[in-house]
Write an enzyme that holds these catalytic residues in place. Structure first.
Site, PDB file in Angstrom:
ATOM      1  N   ASN A  15       0.883  -1.165   0.000  1.00  0.00           N
ATOM      2  CA  ASN A  15       0.000   0.000   0.000  1.00  0.00           C
ATOM      3  C   ASN A  15       0.922   1.217   0.000  1.00  0.00           C
ATOM      4  OD1 ASN A  15      -1.892   1.951   0.381  1.00  0.00           O
ATOM      5  ND2 ASN A  15      -2.848   1.003   2.186  1.00  0.00           N
ATOM      6  N   ARG A  59      -2.657  -1.998  -3.608  1.00  0.00           N
ATOM      7  CA  ARG A  59      -3.888  -1.234  -3.426  1.00  0.00           C
ATOM      8  C   ARG A  59      -3.825  -0.022  -4.372  1.00  0.00           C
ATOM      9  NH1 ARG A  59      -5.813   2.442   1.617  1.00  0.00           N
ATOM     10  NH2 ARG A  59      -7.926   2.681   0.880  1.00  0.00           N
ATOM     11  N   HIS A  83     -12.894   3.616  -0.201  1.00  0.00           N
ATOM     12  CA  HIS A  83     -12.871   2.653   0.913  1.00  0.00           C
ATOM     13  C   HIS A  83     -13.536   1.322   0.556  1.00  0.00           C
ATOM     14  CE1 HIS A  83     -12.975   6.427   3.689  1.00  0.00           C
ATOM     15  NE2 HIS A  83     -11.722   6.068   3.479  1.00  0.00           N
ATOM     16  N   ARG A  97     -12.017  17.040   6.592  1.00  0.00           N
ATOM     17  CA  ARG A  97     -12.896  17.307   5.442  1.00  0.00           C
ATOM     18  C   ARG A  97     -14.329  17.549   5.903  1.00  0.00           C
ATOM     19  NH1 ARG A  97     -11.438  11.911   2.288  1.00  0.00           N
ATOM     20  NH2 ARG A  97      -9.524  11.647   3.434  1.00  0.00           N
ATOM     21  N   GLU A 130      -7.828  -4.413   5.281  1.00  0.00           N
ATOM     22  CA  GLU A 130      -7.764  -4.197   3.837  1.00  0.00           C
ATOM     23  C   GLU A 130      -6.710  -5.087   3.186  1.00  0.00           C
ATOM     24  OE1 GLU A 130      -7.631  -0.124   4.981  1.00  0.00           O
ATOM     25  OE2 GLU A 130      -9.055   0.440   3.424  1.00  0.00           O
TER      26      GLU A 130
END
Ligand code: ADP
Length: 395
Positions: free
Chosen positions: A8, A91, A180, A239, A382
């Site tokens: 990743n 990923r 995601h 955010r 993940e």
């Protein structure tokens, strides 16, 4: 049995994990941080062996070389040579409308990932770098790309399209892509197995630094709170999530910010940071506990937004079997879970406050026995999901 190396690759970090499949045994894992900066850091773990050192890692290539050295080293290693790795899984955040499945990386795939840079400017470039350095170091190993957007390919047009002139969808591919997806897929499948109901209606709530929710019906994503870009839906660390777009025009046209500055404000200075001065939820919870009103309100606002999406997704699925909390906040913050689940009895959501306070690294059920909806805390993984997809791919 096959060893899959998961990579990743971020802008200044490279995480790696070697997983033996199909047994799902983690042989080793680590991360190289501060790549290209003064005093890079490398952490490595394999069984009882821990390595943590400061060193000079000028680029991703040296980072992966160092990781490879540790994986094969006489003292720290778990494999003898490169042939002990069956495939490398990468990923990749954005697959746009080009990649809906895991795929073998070749020249064309790399070119296409590059073409998607504008859709994920912070993620796809370092993801591609990870692929390129892995090809350089492991020239004879299969490189496989797993896309975060792929799980959302099943979102129907009525949820995927924005109500703007069709040409923007048709010519410019402006639509909901979602993010995601690897995490939502992993935890929702865990939940389906746990409740033993393939035809289930599940809401997956991923709360990390980035936050998103997915409505998962019969194992498929049918709606999702992030969209074309990574700033829609929930309130995140920095955010804003959902905002009336008039605010953006006001920032630019009336307050004189450039579009880049407005973008920066909404993506980097908003969310929990903008509301409290902290982006890390642990700090915010501590300050709220000490009585800080802005932190208390920010936690309420955060949970309120999640609650609204639960209502919306239960409505579009015409029911609900389970909700899942996952990622750093979802797995660890009993406070957020409590605020979200409060006063939701009408929807069959009844939290057991005592069980909610208990921690565990395993999948756990935190609802009252009489709750119609299961409330699950599921640690996301993940890397394991990528390993599963790679293993399936090479069979
Ligand atoms: P990323 O999106 O970078 O993978 P994580 O999933 O690691 O992020 O989540 C990071 C968030 O999780 C941070 O806001 C952090 O404060 C929060 N978090 C981690 N541990 C706890 C905890 N024990 N209690 C509350 N929040 C936590």
């Amino acid at each position: 049995m096959s060893n899959i190396l998961i990579i990743n690759s971020g802008s200044s970090s490279l995480k790696f994990k070697l997983i033996n499949m199909p047994g799902e045994k983690v042989l080793a894992s680590g991360v190289v941080e501060r790549i290209g900066l003064k005093e890079s850091l490398i952490f490595y773990e394999s069984g009882s062996i821990y390595v943590s050192k400061k060193t000079n890692i000028p680029n991703h290539s040296s980072g992966l070389k160092e990781a490879t050295r540790l994986l094969m080293d006489y003292h720290t290693g778990v494999i003898k040579n490169q042939d002990d790795i069956a495939a490398i899984g990468h990923r990749v955040v954005h697959g746009g409308d080009l990649f809906y499945d895991t795929c073998l990386v070749d020249k064309k795939v790399k070119e296409q990932i590059k073409n998607l840079f504008s859709l994920a400017p912070l993620h796809n470039p370092p993801n591609l770098t990870g692929i390129e350095v892995a090809e350089e170091i492991f020239p004879n190993t299969r490189q496989i790309a797993v896309f975060d957007t792929a799980f959302h390919k099943t979102i129907p047009l009525k949820a995927r399209k924005y109500a703007i002139p069709n040409k923007f969808f048709e010519e410019h591919k402006i639509e909901l892509y979602g993010f995601h997806g690897i995490s939502h897929k992993y935890v929702s499948q865990q939940a389906i197995e746990y409740i033993n109901k393939p035809n289930s209606k599940i809401i997956s709530i991923h709360l990390g630094n980035g936050c998103s929710m997915t409505a998962v019906k019969n194992g498929e994503s049918i709606d999702h709170s992030l969209g074309f870009g990574p700033n829609n839906g929930l309130i995140m660390g920095t955010r804003s999530g959902d905002i009336d777009q008039s605010v953006i025009f006001f920032l630019i046209d009336k307050l004189g910010y450039s579009s880049q500055e407005a973008n920066q404000i909404l993506n980097k200075q908003s969310g929990m940071l903008g509301l409290t001065g902290n982006s890390d939820l642990r700090d915010i919870e501590d300050r709220a506990y000490e009585g800080d009103e802005s932190c208390k309100l920010a936690l309420e606002m955060n949970a309120y937004r999640i609650k609204k999406y639960i209502g919306a997704y239960a409505a579009i699925m015409n029911g609900l079997d389970a909700i899942i909390f996952t990622a750093g906040i979802g797995e660890n913050s009993s406070k957020i879970r409590e605020l979200v689940c409060k006063d939701m009895e009408f929807a069959g959501i009844e939290l057991d406050n005592d069980v909610n306070e208990m921690g565990s690294d395993e999948i756990r059920e935190i609802n009252k026995p009489e709750s119609k909806v299961k409330i699950l805390v599921i640690p996301t993984n993940e890397e394991l999901e990528i390993a599963k997809q790679c293993y399936q791919f090479i069979q």
